[in-house]
Scaffold this motif. Structure first.
Motif, mmCIF file in Angstrom:
data_model
loop_
_atom_site.group_PDB
_atom_site.id
_atom_site.type_symbol
_atom_site.label_atom_id
_atom_site.label_comp_id
_atom_site.label_asym_id
_atom_site.label_seq_id
_atom_site.Cartn_x
_atom_site.Cartn_y
_atom_site.Cartn_z
ATOM 1 N N UNK A 215 -8.498 1.680 -12.559
ATOM 2 C CA UNK A 215 -7.394 2.151 -11.712
ATOM 3 C C UNK A 215 -7.549 1.768 -10.249
ATOM 4 N N UNK A 216 -8.751 1.344 -9.845
ATOM 5 C CA UNK A 216 -9.000 1.225 -8.419
ATOM 6 C C UNK A 216 -8.307 0.032 -7.773
ATOM 7 N N UNK A 217 -8.077 -1.059 -8.514
ATOM 8 C CA UNK A 217 -7.346 -2.184 -7.920
ATOM 9 C C UNK A 217 -5.967 -1.727 -7.474
ATOM 10 N N UNK A 218 -5.334 -0.884 -8.288
ATOM 11 C CA UNK A 218 -4.030 -0.328 -7.924
ATOM 12 C C UNK A 218 -4.158 0.576 -6.709
ATOM 13 N N UNK A 219 -5.200 1.419 -6.696
ATOM 14 C CA UNK A 219 -5.400 2.321 -5.557
ATOM 15 C C UNK A 219 -5.679 1.543 -4.283
ATOM 16 N N UNK A 220 -6.439 0.451 -4.391
ATOM 17 C CA UNK A 220 -6.692 -0.395 -3.215
ATOM 18 C C UNK A 220 -5.372 -0.842 -2.575
ATOM 19 N N UNK B 295 -8.088 -2.519 6.244
ATOM 20 C CA UNK B 295 -9.295 -2.435 5.409
ATOM 21 C C UNK B 295 -10.372 -1.526 5.982
ATOM 22 N N UNK B 296 -10.598 -1.572 7.313
ATOM 23 C CA UNK B 296 -11.668 -0.750 7.884
ATOM 24 C C UNK B 296 -11.262 0.722 7.910
ATOM 25 N N UNK B 297 -9.978 1.030 8.110
ATOM 26 C CA UNK B 297 -9.525 2.418 8.046
ATOM 27 C C UNK B 297 -9.661 2.969 6.629
ATOM 28 N N UNK B 298 -9.277 2.157 5.662
ATOM 29 C CA UNK B 298 -9.423 2.574 4.274
ATOM 30 C C UNK B 298 -10.893 2.797 3.930
ATOM 31 N N UNK C 22 -4.554 -10.747 -0.980
ATOM 32 C CA UNK C 22 -4.156 -11.277 -2.280
ATOM 33 C C UNK C 22 -3.440 -10.218 -3.105
ATOM 34 N N UNK C 23 -2.598 -10.630 -4.043
ATOM 35 C CA UNK C 23 -2.082 -9.678 -5.030
ATOM 36 C C UNK C 23 -3.245 -9.083 -5.817
ATOM 37 N N UNK C 24 -3.084 -7.856 -6.277
ATOM 38 C CA UNK C 24 -4.159 -7.193 -7.011
ATOM 39 C C UNK C 24 -4.569 -7.979 -8.238
ATOM 40 N N UNK C 25 -3.591 -8.596 -8.918
ATOM 41 C CA UNK C 25 -3.888 -9.335 -10.145
ATOM 42 C C UNK C 25 -4.747 -10.564 -9.888
ATOM 43 N N UNK D 66 -8.893 8.749 -3.136
ATOM 44 C CA UNK D 66 -9.115 8.512 -4.565
ATOM 45 C C UNK D 66 -10.204 7.459 -4.774
ATOM 46 N N UNK D 67 -10.125 6.384 -3.996
ATOM 47 C CA UNK D 67 -11.123 5.314 -4.106
ATOM 48 C C UNK D 67 -12.519 5.860 -3.796
ATOM 49 N N UNK D 68 -12.629 6.647 -2.735
ATOM 50 C CA UNK D 68 -13.927 7.193 -2.353
ATOM 51 C C UNK D 68 -14.484 8.157 -3.375
#
Length: 301
Positions: A20-25, A34-37, A95-98, A220-222
């Motif tokens: 699920x994490x690629x979607x959450x990213x 990216x650094x805030x995430x 890039x796209x997640x895929x 969620x990622x964390x």
């Protein structure tokens, strides 16, 4: 206590979370840099892993390491989470997640290659064949099927993704000499890396986090990708009577991830993604086959 059924359940739980994490990213990177995430995710991960240690009664181990092991935590924290996740999130930002997600799976092959000079392991013929198969898949995905043109859809995104595999493989090379408890070590790595992430965020994009889908996706990622998935996978490997069967579960993740990417992000999955991912997974299967056979033989004795 060994229990293959429990091991499989823990392993499946980890694989489901990783899927699920690629979607959450991508949901998080729609509004956060990216650094805030990375900052939000790292804070969440530190809290969750710390709670896991408290619940397990292992919190005291955090304060009972040797001085050199705390220095090790600082150095490894600069690699993971700081450098690795900055590169990984940078790849997903471009890039796209895929496309970003399958490229990241080539880290296992990079690990095999780095093990030759740094761990003194031999380069097998299977590793060379696997490399040719895997990186042909990378080219298919990166060019979106226009292989002969060799024109990458986003060269910087591809560079970030491949650089993240190099950093992640290097991290696991260093981890082979790590005598700390895995969960305690991960917690200290993240604690030591967090101040550098705070500094980088403050000097660049700032701390303006509006509650919303992006912020909660980073949480969620964390909680799950950086925290609980690692704990579940550790449990799976400890409980497993046959670790090769558990390791095979990881091959489910990239294909299941495409389902979430399609259903939640609405990305149209390109034919080149299926072909490239298939090649990458085939290459990894070739590379891991003999390793799995040897592990299975050792466990059968």
């Amino acid at each position: 206590m060994k229990n293959q059924t429990h091991a499989m359940l823990f392993g499946l739980g980890a694989v489901l979370l990783w899927s699920t994490v690629a979607t959450a990213f991508k949901l998080s990177l729609r509004e956060l840099s990216p650094v805030q995430m990375l900052l939000v995710a790292c804070v969440a991960s530190v809290v969750v892993i710390g709670l896991v240690l408290v619940v397990q009664g292992r919190w005291r181990q955090v304060f009972s390491l040797r001085r050199g092991q705390y220095l090790q935590s600082l150095l490894m924290g600069l690699i993971n989470p700081c450098l690795y996740y900055f590169l990984l999130f940078g790849a997903f930002d471009r890039l796209p997640a895929q496309e970003a997600q399958p490229l990241n799976y080539t880290w296992a092959l990079v690990l095999a290659y780095l093990s030759v000079p740094f761990l003194g392991q031999r380069l097998r013929r299977a590793d060379i064949i696997a490399g040719l198969i895997c990186y042909s898949g990378v080219v298919v995905i990166a060019t979106r099927g226009e292989v002969l043109s060799l024109t990458f859809s986003n060269p910087s995104g591809v560079a970030f993704a491949l650089a993240s595999t190099l950093v992640w493989a290097s991290y696991w090379i260093l981890a082979t000499r790590d005598e700390r408890d895995p969960v305690v070590g991960l917690f200290l790595n993240f604690v030591c890396g967090l101040p550098f992430i705070v500094l980088a965020c403050g000097l660049t994009d700032g701390f303006a986090f509006d509650p919303g889908t992006a912020f909660y996706s980073a949480l969620y990622v964390g909680i799950f990708e950086m925290g609980l998935a690692f704990v579940l996978w550790s449990y799976a490997m400890k409980r497993a009577e046959n670790t090769s069967r558990i390791s095979n579960l990881i091959f489910i993740s990239p294909f299941l991830s495409l389902v979430f990417i399609y259903l939640i992000l609405g990305e149209v999955i390109l034919g080149s993604t299926y072909v490239g991912l298939g090649l990458i997974m085939a290459g990894l299967w070739v590379q891991q086959r003999k390793v799995r056979d040897k592990v299975a033989e050792a466990e059968a004795v």
